[in-house]
Design a protein around this motif. Structure first.
Motif, PDB file in Angstrom:
ATOM      1  N   LEU A   1      -0.964   2.259  -8.488  1.00  0.00           N
ATOM      2  CA  LEU A   1      -2.633   1.905  -6.981  1.00  0.00           C
ATOM      3  C   LEU A   1      -2.398   0.150  -7.557  1.00  0.00           C
ATOM      4  O   LEU A   1      -2.927   0.276  -8.975  1.00  0.00           O
ATOM      5  CB  LEU A   1      -2.919   2.582  -7.676  1.00  0.00           C
ATOM      6  N   ILE A   2      -2.232  -0.853  -7.257  1.00  0.00           N
ATOM      7  CA  ILE A   2      -2.580  -2.168  -7.591  1.00  0.00           C
ATOM      8  C   ILE A   2      -3.448  -2.231  -6.676  1.00  0.00           C
ATOM      9  O   ILE A   2      -4.045  -2.306  -5.382  1.00  0.00           O
ATOM     10  CB  ILE A   2      -1.460  -2.603  -7.238  1.00  0.00           C
ATOM     11  N   ASP A   3      -4.347  -3.471  -7.527  1.00  0.00           N
ATOM     12  CA  ASP A   3      -5.930  -4.003  -6.766  1.00  0.00           C
ATOM     13  C   ASP A   3      -5.975  -5.733  -7.110  1.00  0.00           C
ATOM     14  O   ASP A   3      -5.348  -5.609  -8.613  1.00  0.00           O
ATOM     15  CB  ASP A   3      -6.911  -3.479  -8.620  1.00  0.00           C
ATOM     16  N   PHE A   4      -5.124  -6.770  -5.912  1.00  0.00           N
ATOM     17  CA  PHE A   4      -4.691  -7.873  -5.775  1.00  0.00           C
ATOM     18  C   PHE A   4      -6.034  -7.806  -6.570  1.00  0.00           C
ATOM     19  O   PHE A   4      -5.455  -9.490  -6.030  1.00  0.00           O
ATOM     20  CB  PHE A   4      -4.613  -7.694  -4.863  1.00  0.00           C
ATOM     21  N   ARG A   5      -7.241  -7.957  -7.060  1.00  0.00           N
ATOM     22  CA  ARG A   5      -7.901  -9.494  -6.745  1.00  0.00           C
ATOM     23  C   ARG A   5      -8.015  -9.465  -8.583  1.00  0.00           C
ATOM     24  O   ARG A   5      -8.136 -10.466  -8.924  1.00  0.00           O
ATOM     25  CB  ARG A   5      -9.790  -8.454  -7.068  1.00  0.00           C
ATOM     26  N   SER A   6      -7.885  -7.618  -9.122  1.00  0.00           N
ATOM     27  CA  SER A   6      -7.535  -8.482 -10.211  1.00  0.00           C
ATOM     28  C   SER A   6      -6.454  -8.059 -11.508  1.00  0.00           C
ATOM     29  O   SER A   6      -5.708  -8.255 -12.206  1.00  0.00           O
ATOM     30  CB  SER A   6      -8.502  -7.528 -11.532  1.00  0.00           C
ATOM     31  N   LEU A   7      -5.396  -7.689 -10.744  1.00  0.00           N
ATOM     32  CA  LEU A   7      -4.214  -7.024 -10.562  1.00  0.00           C
ATOM     33  C   LEU A   7      -3.820  -6.040 -12.023  1.00  0.00           C
ATOM     34  O   LEU A   7      -2.791  -6.333 -12.573  1.00  0.00           O
ATOM     35  CB  LEU A   7      -2.822  -8.902 -11.295  1.00  0.00           C
ATOM     36  N   GLU A   8      -5.092  -5.193 -11.723  1.00  0.00           N
ATOM     37  CA  GLU A   8      -5.087  -4.024 -12.423  1.00  0.00           C
ATOM     38  C   GLU A   8      -4.469  -3.324 -11.952  1.00  0.00           C
ATOM     39  O   GLU A   8      -3.901  -2.911 -10.867  1.00  0.00           O
ATOM     40  CB  GLU A   8      -6.242  -3.455 -12.972  1.00  0.00           C
ATOM     41  N   SER A   9      -3.325  -2.444 -12.494  1.00  0.00           N
ATOM     42  CA  SER A   9      -2.560  -0.772 -12.202  1.00  0.00           C
ATOM     43  C   SER A   9      -2.179  -0.079 -12.293  1.00  0.00           C
ATOM     44  O   SER A   9      -3.063   0.477 -14.152  1.00  0.00           O
ATOM     45  CB  SER A   9      -1.222  -1.049 -11.812  1.00  0.00           C
ATOM     46  N   TRP A  10      -2.597   1.073 -11.475  1.00  0.00           N
ATOM     47  CA  TRP A  10      -3.092   2.655 -11.927  1.00  0.00           C
ATOM     48  C   TRP A  10      -2.305   3.597 -12.160  1.00  0.00           C
ATOM     49  O   TRP A  10      -1.489   3.904 -10.618  1.00  0.00           O
ATOM     50  CB  TRP A  10      -3.595   2.799 -11.740  1.00  0.00           C
ATOM     51  N   GLN A  11      -0.972   4.020 -12.064  1.00  0.00           N
ATOM     52  CA  GLN A  11       0.187   4.939 -12.158  1.00  0.00           C
ATOM     53  C   GLN A  11      -0.197   6.105 -11.367  1.00  0.00           C
ATOM     54  O   GLN A  11      -1.032   7.169 -11.952  1.00  0.00           O
ATOM     55  CB  GLN A  11       0.835   5.759 -13.223  1.00  0.00           C
ATOM     56  N   ILE A  12      -0.378   6.439 -10.545  1.00  0.00           N
ATOM     57  CA  ILE A  12      -0.653   7.762  -9.640  1.00  0.00           C
ATOM     58  C   ILE A  12       0.182   8.473  -8.857  1.00  0.00           C
ATOM     59  O   ILE A  12       1.437   8.875  -8.491  1.00  0.00           O
ATOM     60  CB  ILE A  12      -0.887   7.644  -8.664  1.00  0.00           C
ATOM     61  N   PRO A  13      -0.179  10.030 -10.058  1.00  0.00           N
ATOM     62  CA  PRO A  13       1.065  11.083 -10.158  1.00  0.00           C
ATOM     63  C   PRO A  13       1.585  11.666  -8.543  1.00  0.00           C
ATOM     64  O   PRO A  13       0.804  11.515  -8.081  1.00  0.00           O
ATOM     65  CB  PRO A  13       0.606  12.829 -10.570  1.00  0.00           C
ATOM     66  N   PHE A  14       2.719  11.627  -8.151  1.00  0.00           N
ATOM     67  CA  PHE A  14       3.143  11.436  -6.970  1.00  0.00           C
ATOM     68  C   PHE A  14       4.701  12.930  -7.118  1.00  0.00           C
ATOM     69  O   PHE A  14       5.495  12.109  -6.984  1.00  0.00           O
ATOM     70  CB  PHE A  14       4.017   9.988  -6.135  1.00  0.00           C
TER      71      PHE A  14
END
Length: 397
Positions: free
Chosen positions: A201-214
């Motif tokens: 999951l990528i936030d393109f305003r802050s460029l933060e990202s989170w790994q989402i188990p899939f």
């Protein structure tokens, strides 16, 4: 065996043999970067939104070694369906952004652009490129090439970029200035930061990202390549960006993340239905993407499938980037038992669809899709099952 069926090890072996046969000595440095499929969050990476892509096991290997020159690069690609010549030579110290419209070798622009924006000394080198990412299929063969090239020249020059965020920005600048595509940063981010068995999951305003188990043994991800690319797509990507910028300007905002109901009223007063539709897609797709990440976290794959269906409808009707062939592939997939949801993925006007379905139904769904597509359009749809895979890396030879 088609390129998309080759394993990474087979790509490496192919590259080693090709380098040895072409240049007469052994490759010393190799890098790999994967393609990607975006599960949801389309056309909002350049609009401060969120996206939820995953990396593919398919990718691009750049392999080579320094040569005896001070600054000459000699590169040969063995990738399929390239445009122009498969071998180029150029001076790495004499690069300037070129007009891609008059370039007879588009793939080379991605390589040259990365070297140019690397902005550090790159020695003369010989290299081969091998890939099993389908080109023009909406699974980011260009970003895989850019990222793999960057890791390769980093290793070759021993200069390290500080972070993956900065690496992604270098690759995006290369695509903007040398390939002439005003892309967002999603493809490069997922290629660099992917983790196996996770979406990102990528936030393109802050460029933060989170790994989402899939990961689910009972479910699969199916990509279907329409093998079409309509001429209408020429310039349409840039036009969508211009329309979004105009909508923000009319609303007096800098980001769609700040849109409130009173802002939308400005667009309704302007009576510009196109800008209203574009804005509705961006706002609703941002929310759908956040909802999809929560659904994956909770193992609610039925909800994930419904969100994928809604995303396609929005891309077709509001953002108008789908096409007849993609709609047909989505419709037939969604009509099959065991399919949770299907949508177009990538820039649109051709390319691929992505489908979430039960593993036990994969063969039947592929058969139905191929039969329909051949009968209706007299062309083949290439279908392949993918898993969330790891990101870019240096390969030890």
């Amino acid at each position: 065996m088609s390129a998309s069926q080759q394993t990474l090890q087979e790509l490496i072996e192919k590259g080693q043999q090709a380098f040895r046969n072409t240049f007469g000595y052994e490759a010393e440095v190799a890098s790999f970067a994967p393609g990607r499929v975006n599960l949801i969050g389309e056309h909002i990476d350049y609009n401060d939104g969120f996206a939820l892509p995953m990396a593919l096991s398919m990718g691009t290997v750049v392999m080579g070694a320094r040569n005896k020159s001070q600054s000459t690069a000699d590169i040969i690609t063995f990738s399929e369906k390239i445009d122009g010549t498969n071998r180029i030579q150029f001076d790495v110290k004499a690069l300037e952004p070129s007009n891609p419209a008059i370039s007879n070798c588009r793939w080379a622009n991605y390589v040259k652009g990365v070297i140019y924006h690397f902005n550090h000394n790159v020695p003369g080198f010989n290299a081969v490129i091998v890939s099993n990412v389908p080109m023009g299929a909406g699974v980011s063969s260009s970003a895989a090439l850019e990222v793999s090239t960057l890791l390769f020249i980093e290793a070759l020059s021993t200069k390290r970029i500080a972070s993956n965020d900065e690496r992604a920005k270098i690759c995006v600048r290369a695509e903007h200035t040398f390939a002439g595509t005003p892309c967002g940063i999603m493809d490069q981010m997922i290629s660099l930061n992917a983790t196996a068995n996770h979406a990102l999951l990528i936030d393109f305003r802050s460029l933060e990202s989170w790994q989402i188990p899939f990961m689910s043994k009972s479910l699969a991800i199916l990509i279907c390549n329409s093998n079409v690319r309509h001429k209408l797509s020429d310039g349409e990507y840039g036009k969508r960006r211009e329309q979004c910028s105009k909508a923000l300007e009319l609303m007096g905002l800098k980001s769609f993340r700040d849109v409130q109901p009173e802002h939308l009223s400005v667009l309704y007063k302007a009576n510009d239905q196109v800008l209203i539709n574009r804005t509705k897609h961006v706002i609703e797709e941002i929310q759908r993407t956040m909802d999809a990440a929560e659904a994956l976290k909770n193992g609610d794959f039925k909800k994930m499938g419904e969100l994928m269906k809604q995303s396609h409808t929005s891309l077709r009707d509001l953002y108008e980037v789908s096409c007849e062939e993609l709609d047909a592939l989505v419709d037939v997939a969604n009509s099959c038992p065991g399919v949770l949801g299907s949508r177009m993925t990538g820039g649109g006007f051709g390319g691929s669809t992505v489908t979430l379905l039960e593993t036990q139904c994969v063969d039947t769904v592929i058969s139905n899709i191929k039969k329909m597509y051949k009968e209706k359009y007299n062309r083949e749809a290439d279908c392949f099952v993918v898993l969330p895979s790891a990101g870019a890396r240096i390969i030890k030879l």
